[in-house]
Design an enzyme around this catalytic site. Sequence first.
Site, PDB file in Angstrom:
ATOM      1  N   GLU A   2      -1.824  -8.907   4.428  1.00  0.00           N
ATOM      2  CA  GLU A   2      -2.189  -9.264   5.780  1.00  0.00           C
ATOM      3  C   GLU A   2      -3.187  -9.220   6.084  1.00  0.00           C
ATOM      4  OE1 GLU A   2      -0.832  -6.884   4.630  1.00  0.00           O
ATOM      5  OE2 GLU A   2      -0.955  -4.949   5.648  1.00  0.00           O
TER       6      GLU A   2
ATOM      7  N   CYS B  41       0.618  -1.345  -0.030  1.00  0.00           N
ATOM      8  CA  CYS B  41      -0.169   0.168  -0.250  1.00  0.00           C
ATOM      9  C   CYS B  41       0.748   1.139   0.125  1.00  0.00           C
ATOM     10  CB  CYS B  41      -1.441   0.149   0.681  1.00  0.00           C
ATOM     11  SG  CYS B  41      -2.284   1.267   1.201  1.00  0.00           S
TER      12      CYS B  41
ATOM     13  N   HIS C 108      -3.734  -4.858   1.138  1.00  0.00           N
ATOM     14  CA  HIS C 108      -2.750  -5.806   2.115  1.00  0.00           C
ATOM     15  C   HIS C 108      -2.911  -7.229   2.208  1.00  0.00           C
ATOM     16  CE1 HIS C 108      -2.335  -1.492   4.057  1.00  0.00           C
ATOM     17  NE2 HIS C 108      -3.222  -0.860   3.572  1.00  0.00           N
TER      18      HIS C 108
END
Lengths: 241, 203
Positions: free
Chosen positions: B187, B81, B185
């Site tokens: 994660e 990002c 993202h």
Amino acid sequence: MKNFRIIPRLEVKTKHLIKGIQMEGLRKVGCPVEFSIKYSKEKADEIFYDDIVASLYDRPYDLKMINKISKNLDIPLIVGGGIKSLSTAIEVFKNGADRVSVNSAALLKPSLLREIAKIFGSQSVAVQLQIKKLNESYEVFAESGRERKNIDLFDWIKIVQKFGVGEIICIFIDRDGMEGVADIEILKKIRNQTKVQLLYGGGISKYDEIKLIKSLGFNGVCISTSLHFNKMKLNEINRDI
Amino acid sequence: MKKNVGILNFNYGNIKSVERSLSTFPISFQLVSAKKDLKDITHLIIPGVGSFKHVMSQIKEKSMTKPIKDFILHKPVLAICLGMQILFTKSEEFGNQKGLDIFKGSVKKINVNNPNCLVPNIGHLNVIGKSKNKILNKLSNKKYYFAHSYSCFPKKKYDHLSFDYSKKKYIGLIQHKKILATQFHPELSRKNGLDIYKWFLNF
């Protein structure tokens, strides 16, 4: 349901997941860690952790709890309630938040929103509006609906956008813990005046109500009672409408 | 050699979420906030959840511009990002800011040519596109989680995948040399995101 977010809202008071009716008469529902794991497995889009007394009683933030919840997710965690300063926000991010939601502290000092955005970016700062209708106008409240601020809803929507929030979470106090959503005309007006991400919360108990909120241009819904008490199931929400 | 992943740490970001993803792999990881921390690192992650100005000023203040650029030349980097955005020449976030200039191009608000589009973009979105690059094809047509107000506009052609937002196409991911840069993202993207980490760690 393309890019429309379904977000379980977990209100937490001293380590317990709780739920009230119109933000009053809180009862214990269970363990917030267990519920967040369950919702994340059932394909919630995000989890909204809302510490409803951290601000009111000026308690130190339960960072351990946020850490525990974050450890078990594979989706974003929004943390709200009691974000009273930039340093609280930094601590909360360090302990597992992916976005913060501010209410009471922003009503005292709107520039806090910009302070957080300057470090973490606008997309990481949400503001929660606790909305109540009084006579013919709508106002925003602080401290889980307990404190009237005499601030008009639409004035406040303008201000928070000016201070750089990326998301507005509208919680309608009179609909909280009830069945049935807020008045459509007011929701349309809110959407019209909001150029950032917009979430709705309060009284969602039917799948058609989610469809309705989506059709009004909102970007997601926060659901608590209906999910906690199994009146609705995340995996039964049709994502293709 | 045992893999030891560094996560850039300048008091911003959602580092716990990145650590959570890394902890599912048999590797070690540590935080990186000074030049000396880069010494023992095999892979570097530049996390997201920050503002361009804040992160670039921290990098400059800690004299990390050159060490990071040198690392990127030789070893694998996952830039997430904002981490991806600072690899570009410049950004318009909070005034004009200079980036690390590894990717040629600029970072602009997502509604720059599209006033009707909502800023920020937040949610799980499909990443699309075909590429000669086999890795990219494997990562395509899957959902990943986005949360951003700005987007990358490269001047050169890089291997990439895109995503649609408000009827426009934006850069979703770039793979170039040893860099994997994602606007989304990994994660926060369930299993699809872990596949990104897996691919990165095997680089």
